[in-house]
Design a protein around this motif. Structure first.
Motif, PDB file in Angstrom:
ATOM      1  N   ILE A 208       0.809  -1.225   0.000  1.00  0.00           N
ATOM      2  CA  ILE A 208       0.000   0.000   0.000  1.00  0.00           C
ATOM      3  C   ILE A 208       0.840   1.271   0.000  1.00  0.00           C
ATOM      4  O   ILE A 208       0.824   2.040  -0.966  1.00  0.00           O
ATOM      5  N   LEU A 209       1.589   1.519   1.060  1.00  0.00           N
ATOM      6  CA  LEU A 209       2.243   2.820   1.199  1.00  0.00           C
ATOM      7  C   LEU A 209       3.354   3.030   0.184  1.00  0.00           C
ATOM      8  O   LEU A 209       3.687   4.174  -0.146  1.00  0.00           O
ATOM      9  N   ASN A 210       3.938   1.943  -0.320  1.00  0.00           N
ATOM     10  CA  ASN A 210       4.990   2.091  -1.331  1.00  0.00           C
ATOM     11  C   ASN A 210       4.436   2.482  -2.697  1.00  0.00           C
ATOM     12  O   ASN A 210       5.187   2.717  -3.628  1.00  0.00           O
ATOM     13  N   ARG A 211       3.102   2.580  -2.815  1.00  0.00           N
ATOM     14  CA  ARG A 211       2.498   3.109  -4.040  1.00  0.00           C
ATOM     15  C   ARG A 211       2.599   4.638  -4.097  1.00  0.00           C
ATOM     16  O   ARG A 211       2.606   5.212  -5.179  1.00  0.00           O
ATOM     17  N   GLN A 212       2.680   5.257  -2.946  1.00  0.00           N
ATOM     18  CA  GLN A 212       2.793   6.722  -2.877  1.00  0.00           C
ATOM     19  C   GLN A 212       3.811   7.099  -1.799  1.00  0.00           C
ATOM     20  O   GLN A 212       3.463   7.655  -0.760  1.00  0.00           O
TER      21      GLN A 212
ATOM     22  N   LEU B  49      10.615   3.753   3.474  1.00  0.00           N
ATOM     23  CA  LEU B  49      10.316   4.356   2.177  1.00  0.00           C
ATOM     24  C   LEU B  49      11.487   5.176   1.635  1.00  0.00           C
ATOM     25  O   LEU B  49      11.383   5.747   0.542  1.00  0.00           O
ATOM     26  N   GLU B  50      12.582   5.226   2.383  1.00  0.00           N
ATOM     27  CA  GLU B  50      13.738   6.029   1.986  1.00  0.00           C
ATOM     28  C   GLU B  50      14.897   5.133   1.582  1.00  0.00           C
ATOM     29  O   GLU B  50      15.164   4.111   2.220  1.00  0.00           O
ATOM     30  N   LYS B  51      15.588   5.512   0.536  1.00  0.00           N
ATOM     31  CA  LYS B  51      16.755   4.758   0.084  1.00  0.00           C
ATOM     32  C   LYS B  51      17.853   4.795   1.142  1.00  0.00           C
ATOM     33  O   LYS B  51      18.038   5.793   1.831  1.00  0.00           O
ATOM     34  N   HIS B  52      18.578   3.698   1.253  1.00  0.00           N
ATOM     35  CA  HIS B  52      19.763   3.588   2.096  1.00  0.00           C
ATOM     36  C   HIS B  52      19.455   3.660   3.589  1.00  0.00           C
ATOM     37  O   HIS B  52      20.376   3.728   4.409  1.00  0.00           O
ATOM     38  N   SER B  53      18.181   3.649   3.964  1.00  0.00           N
ATOM     39  CA  SER B  53      17.860   3.687   5.392  1.00  0.00           C
ATOM     40  C   SER B  53      18.064   2.318   6.013  1.00  0.00           C
ATOM     41  O   SER B  53      17.746   1.291   5.424  1.00  0.00           O
ATOM     42  N   ILE B  54      18.604   2.304   7.223  1.00  0.00           N
ATOM     43  CA  ILE B  54      18.780   1.044   7.954  1.00  0.00           C
ATOM     44  C   ILE B  54      18.007   1.078   9.274  1.00  0.00           C
ATOM     45  O   ILE B  54      18.155   0.204  10.117  1.00  0.00           O
TER      46      ILE B  54
ATOM     47  N   PRO C  36      -1.569  -0.986  -8.867  1.00  0.00           N
ATOM     48  CA  PRO C  36      -0.487  -0.233  -9.506  1.00  0.00           C
ATOM     49  C   PRO C  36       0.860  -0.673  -8.975  1.00  0.00           C
ATOM     50  O   PRO C  36       0.971  -1.157  -7.834  1.00  0.00           O
ATOM     51  N   PRO C  37       1.922  -0.548  -9.750  1.00  0.00           N
ATOM     52  CA  PRO C  37       3.251  -0.954  -9.276  1.00  0.00           C
ATOM     53  C   PRO C  37       3.764  -0.028  -8.184  1.00  0.00           C
ATOM     54  O   PRO C  37       3.353   1.135  -8.083  1.00  0.00           O
ATOM     55  N   ALA C  38       4.642  -0.573  -7.365  1.00  0.00           N
ATOM     56  CA  ALA C  38       5.275   0.256  -6.330  1.00  0.00           C
ATOM     57  C   ALA C  38       6.215   1.264  -6.984  1.00  0.00           C
ATOM     58  O   ALA C  38       6.772   1.023  -8.066  1.00  0.00           O
ATOM     59  N   LYS C  39       6.378   2.400  -6.333  1.00  0.00           N
ATOM     60  CA  LYS C  39       7.291   3.418  -6.803  1.00  0.00           C
ATOM     61  C   LYS C  39       8.633   3.283  -6.102  1.00  0.00           C
ATOM     62  O   LYS C  39       8.754   2.632  -5.059  1.00  0.00           O
ATOM     63  N   GLU C  40       9.647   3.903  -6.680  1.00  0.00           N
ATOM     64  CA  GLU C  40      10.974   3.854  -6.079  1.00  0.00           C
ATOM     65  C   GLU C  40      10.981   4.569  -4.732  1.00  0.00           C
ATOM     66  O   GLU C  40      10.226   5.516  -4.508  1.00  0.00           O
ATOM     67  N   LYS C  41      11.881   4.102  -3.866  1.00  0.00           N
ATOM     68  CA  LYS C  41      12.037   4.758  -2.568  1.00  0.00           C
ATOM     69  C   LYS C  41      12.593   6.167  -2.770  1.00  0.00           C
ATOM     70  O   LYS C  41      13.241   6.468  -3.769  1.00  0.00           O
TER      71      LYS C  41
END
Length: 343
Positions: free
Chosen positions: A259-263, A305-310, A336-341
């Motif tokens: 869900i949330l990775n769609r937006q 949802l953020e790139k490189h987050s640990i 719908p497909p997921a969007k990039e972080k």
């Protein structure tokens, strides 16, 4: 997994109900005790548009308090046909859609709100209303974040059977009703609820399951006629420990994956807005209650949802089933497909 609603005392009098639950006689009795002390229920808020366990009770609950105004999150929908709210049991003359601007609500002098979404999932929509009660510095949340304790909450211990059922390791087990076994069953139920099928769980061959059912000491309807298809691997406790993280806030895996990775940008913007409020306690509708936590911990929960987050990342292996579901739905174009972080 239990769900909860929150009743907040208004100034100078009255009550606001956030995410009502089933209006059972016991529930209505408890609310009426608050009414006798603090005044009538003035506002009832339906704070999600996708969780049927929240939506289905609002109409019946509202009919118990005929003078209350009912507010619903925007973009409500029903399946397979979109029907008017009044056809879904909402009182037509006193039901309104919540505005995106907090200042336009009749309770703006005491609360701030922020609406996540609506997020288009093709099959429907997802939205959630975060509500901040300034006087008590309390944040109310529906589904977006949870915190899970090691021990089962008191309400699920009124009937210990489900806890003990999931504490079994085989169909033939007779599990003693001890606090340790209740804890074991609760932790496994939490893994089920969050992942559907975590990596530490195998589903046994159904031929074996049926064969073992005849050997089960209890074959009642409550015991699923002796059927027990689960095989927990050694070390499943580590999976729960990674999930619970000592009680820290996190976003449920199904929301992370489907869900949330769609937006992601819209979700992070909403999380930033909520994190701008000065709260020191969070009350979600599921799992732990009255969590002592502030804006920083809330915002960190969305770092997936953020790139490189640990920060707060859950074990990748436990997401396999959810990602397989996501891939299957994407393949046939259902969602719908997921969007990039986000960077």
């Amino acid at each position: 997994v239990p769900i909860r609603m929150t009743a907040i005392k208004l100034e100078p009098e009255g009550l606001l109900i956030y995410a009502p639950v089933a209006p059972t006689p016991e529930c209505i009795r408890l609310v009426n005790e608050l009414v006798a002390e603090h005044g009538d229920v003035k506002y009832i808020l339906l704070t999600t548009i996708s969780g049927i366990e929240h939506k289905v009770f609002v109409g019946p609950f509202a009919r118990c308090f005929p003078s209350a105004q009912v507010f619903v999150a925007p973009q409500h929908w029903s399946f397979p046909l979109n029907l008017p709210l009044s056809w879904l049991g909402f009182p037509a003359k006193r039901t309104s859609v919540l505005p995106f601007d907090s200042s336009e609500t009749p309770f703006a002098d005491q609360f701030d709100l922020a609406i996540l979404g609506p997020i288009d999932l093709r099959l429907g929509w997802f939205a959630e209303v975060a509500l901040f009660h300034r006087r008590s510095r309390t944040l109310m949340i529906t589904d977006s974040v949870v915190s899970i304790s090691d021990n089962p909450p008191a309400i699920v211990q009124f009937d210990s059977y489900p806890l003990l059922f999931h504490a079994k390791d085989s169909a033939s087990d007779i599990v003693a009703d001890t606090q340790e076994n209740r804890r074991k069953g609760w932790q496994r139920i939490a893994l089920f609820a969050m992942y559907f099928r975590p990596s530490v769980l195998e589903i046994r061959d159904w031929g074996v399951v049926f064969s073992n059912a005849f050997k089960a000491p209890e074959r009642s309807r409550q015991a699923y006629f002796g059927l027990f298809p689960f095989q927990w691997k050694l070390g499943w406790e580590r999976s729960f420990k990674a999930l619970a993280g000592g009680g820290r806030l996190f976003v449920a895996p199904i929301l992370q994956t489907l869900i949330l990775n769609r937006q992601p940008q819209e979700t992070l913007d909403w999380a930033d807005r909520v994190a701008s409020w000065d709260f020191d306690r969070i009350i979600p509708c599921h799992f732990d209650n009255a969590i002592a936590s502030g804006p920083r911990e809330f915002r960190q929960a969305f770092s997936f949802l953020e790139k490189h987050s640990i920060v707060n990342l859950l074990p990748d292996d436990d997401f396999k089933l959810l990602r397989d579901i996501d891939a299957g739905l994407n393949k046939i174009g259902v969602v719908p497909p997921a969007k990039e972080k986000m960077p």
